[in-house]
Scaffold this motif. Structure first.
Motif, PDB file in Angstrom:
ATOM      1  N   UNK A   1     -69.899  54.611 -75.693  1.00  0.00           N
ATOM      2  CA  UNK A   1     -70.507  55.889 -76.059  1.00  0.00           C
ATOM      3  C   UNK A   1     -72.024  55.805 -76.052  1.00  0.00           C
ATOM      4  N   UNK A   2     -72.541  54.652 -76.481  1.00  0.00           N
ATOM      5  CA  UNK A   2     -73.992  54.478 -76.467  1.00  0.00           C
ATOM      6  C   UNK A   2     -74.516  54.446 -75.043  1.00  0.00           C
ATOM      7  N   UNK A   3     -73.773  53.796 -74.135  1.00  0.00           N
ATOM      8  CA  UNK A   3     -74.199  53.779 -72.730  1.00  0.00           C
ATOM      9  C   UNK A   3     -74.234  55.187 -72.157  1.00  0.00           C
ATOM     10  N   UNK A   4     -73.205  56.005 -72.457  1.00  0.00           N
ATOM     11  CA  UNK A   4     -73.179  57.383 -71.961  1.00  0.00           C
ATOM     12  C   UNK A   4     -74.352  58.178 -72.524  1.00  0.00           C
ATOM     13  N   UNK A   5     -74.656  57.969 -73.795  1.00  0.00           N
ATOM     14  CA  UNK A   5     -75.795  58.662 -74.401  1.00  0.00           C
ATOM     15  C   UNK A   5     -77.105  58.245 -73.734  1.00  0.00           C
TER      16      UNK A   5
ATOM     17  N   UNK B   1     -81.589  59.682 -70.134  1.00  0.00           N
ATOM     18  CA  UNK B   1     -82.397  59.447 -68.931  1.00  0.00           C
ATOM     19  C   UNK B   1     -82.442  60.688 -68.045  1.00  0.00           C
ATOM     20  N   UNK B   2     -81.307  61.387 -67.910  1.00  0.00           N
ATOM     21  CA  UNK B   2     -81.298  62.627 -67.125  1.00  0.00           C
ATOM     22  C   UNK B   2     -82.213  63.673 -67.761  1.00  0.00           C
ATOM     23  N   UNK B   3     -82.159  63.791 -69.076  1.00  0.00           N
ATOM     24  CA  UNK B   3     -83.021  64.745 -69.767  1.00  0.00           C
ATOM     25  C   UNK B   3     -84.494  64.415 -69.548  1.00  0.00           C
ATOM     26  N   UNK B   4     -84.839  63.156 -69.583  1.00  0.00           N
ATOM     27  CA  UNK B   4     -86.234  62.768 -69.339  1.00  0.00           C
ATOM     28  C   UNK B   4     -86.681  63.137 -67.934  1.00  0.00           C
ATOM     29  N   UNK B   5     -85.783  62.974 -66.972  1.00  0.00           N
ATOM     30  CA  UNK B   5     -86.134  63.352 -65.594  1.00  0.00           C
ATOM     31  C   UNK B   5     -86.369  64.851 -65.481  1.00  0.00           C
ATOM     32  N   UNK B   6     -85.512  65.660 -66.137  1.00  0.00           N
ATOM     33  CA  UNK B   6     -85.706  67.117 -66.094  1.00  0.00           C
ATOM     34  C   UNK B   6     -87.035  67.498 -66.736  1.00  0.00           C
ATOM     35  N   UNK B   7     -87.381  66.858 -67.830  1.00  0.00           N
ATOM     36  CA  UNK B   7     -88.649  67.142 -68.484  1.00  0.00           C
ATOM     37  C   UNK B   7     -89.826  66.809 -67.574  1.00  0.00           C
ATOM     38  N   UNK B   8     -89.701  65.721 -66.823  1.00  0.00           N
ATOM     39  CA  UNK B   8     -90.770  65.360 -65.894  1.00  0.00           C
ATOM     40  C   UNK B   8     -90.914  66.416 -64.796  1.00  0.00           C
ATOM     41  N   UNK B   9     -89.779  66.921 -64.279  1.00  0.00           N
ATOM     42  CA  UNK B   9     -89.844  67.966 -63.247  1.00  0.00           C
ATOM     43  C   UNK B   9     -90.498  69.236 -63.795  1.00  0.00           C
ATOM     44  N   UNK B  10     -90.134  69.621 -65.017  1.00  0.00           N
ATOM     45  CA  UNK B  10     -90.720  70.816 -65.623  1.00  0.00           C
ATOM     46  C   UNK B  10     -92.225  70.641 -65.811  1.00  0.00           C
ATOM     47  N   UNK B  11     -92.649  69.460 -66.216  1.00  0.00           N
ATOM     48  CA  UNK B  11     -94.076  69.203 -66.382  1.00  0.00           C
ATOM     49  C   UNK B  11     -94.819  69.329 -65.065  1.00  0.00           C
TER      50      UNK B  11
END
Length: 300
Positions: free
Chosen positions: A224-228, A233-243
């Motif tokens: 479960x920790x690995x999935x989290x 990591x996906x969320x961080x990538x989306x934030x970078x694209x939005x920036x």
């Protein structure tokens, strides 16, 4: 030297026992007998050399994978007997898979001097390494005058982990009686004859464990920790694209003149080449293209 065997056999029928001819034959070695015997002796000598070399190599491997441990029981002090008399103490301990070892008995001493030395020749394998890292060596002090054989004066627990780091274990260790109360002290020493070198299998297992711990800090990995972690990591990538998108929009707003210039350039129509055909569009708004004849009248 060649050896040749020559003989003659009669030819004929067996029942009639008549002969009407003979057959001469001979046998000869392909290699002379002297050379054959010489080659055979050299082969035996080579086989002996190989056997000797393999035996020496196996002995070297066996000797290199063994070590000797010295355990010395020096003395005890402040021993208290269950009776009013002084005890006749002796010490018993059991190391690894060897049988129990008792020291000599010292008569009528509460401060006995044993100076007992015991050596163990041990194979440096994974079982020994695991034993030294997880177990302790327990020393039991008994009184020879005690009628109950299972009753001891005191027990000391000596850690063995320093031996895996090629360190000597030496000092004074407290004794505790069966009820856990202090019952004196015992002085012991444990040391290797040679530097402690675990077997290659133990070394590889240790390196693999270190590599695993570097990639997975904290021991056991939770799925479960690995999935989290993946979702984070996906969320961080989306934030970078939005920036990045916000930065581009900010640059456009900061340079309005450049934006107006680009818009004006885009509105300027490119010059059309005369005689160039354009694609017709369907419907009422379709444009009709005509071609103008520019040939002079006198040429017609």
């Amino acid at each position: 030297m060649f050896y040749t065997y020559v003989n003659s056999l009669p030819l004929g029928t067996h029942e009639e026992a008549r002969t009407f001819g003979s057959l001469d034959y001979w046998l000869r070695l392909r290699i002379p007998m002297t050379e054959t015997m010489s080659l055979y002796r050299e082969k035996l000598k080579a086989v002996g050399y190989i056997h000797t070399a393999l035996s020496e190599h196996s002995q070297q491997l066996a000797s290199s994978s063994r070590n000797e441990l010295f355990i010395t029981v020096q003395r005890c002090r402040d021993l208290q007997s269950r009776s009013s008399q002084q005890p006749n103490p002796y010490v018993v301990y059991k190391f690894f898979d060897f049988p129990d070892y008792p020291t000599a008995t010292v008569d009528n001493r509460s401060y006995p001097e044993f100076n007992d030395l015991k050596s163990y020749s041990i194979l440096m394998d994974e079982d020994l390494d695991q034993y030294l890292k997880t177990e302790v060596l327990q020393f039991y002090v008994f009184d020879y005058k005690e009628e109950q054989m299972d009753t001891y004066l005191g027990k000391a627990r000596v850690p063995l982990l320093p031996l895996t780091r090629d360190q000597e274990v030496s000092g004074v260790f407290e004794l505790a009686d069966p009820s856990g109360r202090p019952a004196g002290c015992i002085t012991v020493t444990l040391r290797w004859k040679l530097p402690y070198c675990p077997s290659p299998g133990v070394t590889m297992a240790t390196e693999e464990a270190q590599l695993f711990s570097e990639h997975h800090v904290g021991g056991v990995v939770d799925p479960n920790q690995e999935q989290a972690n993946v979702e984070a990591e996906k969320t961080n990538r989306r934030m970078e694209d939005v920036k990045e998108m916000l930065q581009e929009e900010k640059e456009k707003l900061v340079n309005p003149h450049a934006k107006a210039a680009v818009a004006a350039i885009s509105k300027v129509a490119l010059p059309r080449i005369r005689g160039q055909k354009t694609q017709e569009r369907d419907g009422a708004g379709a444009k009709r293209v005509t071609f103008v004849d520019v040939t002079p009248a006198e040429d017609k």
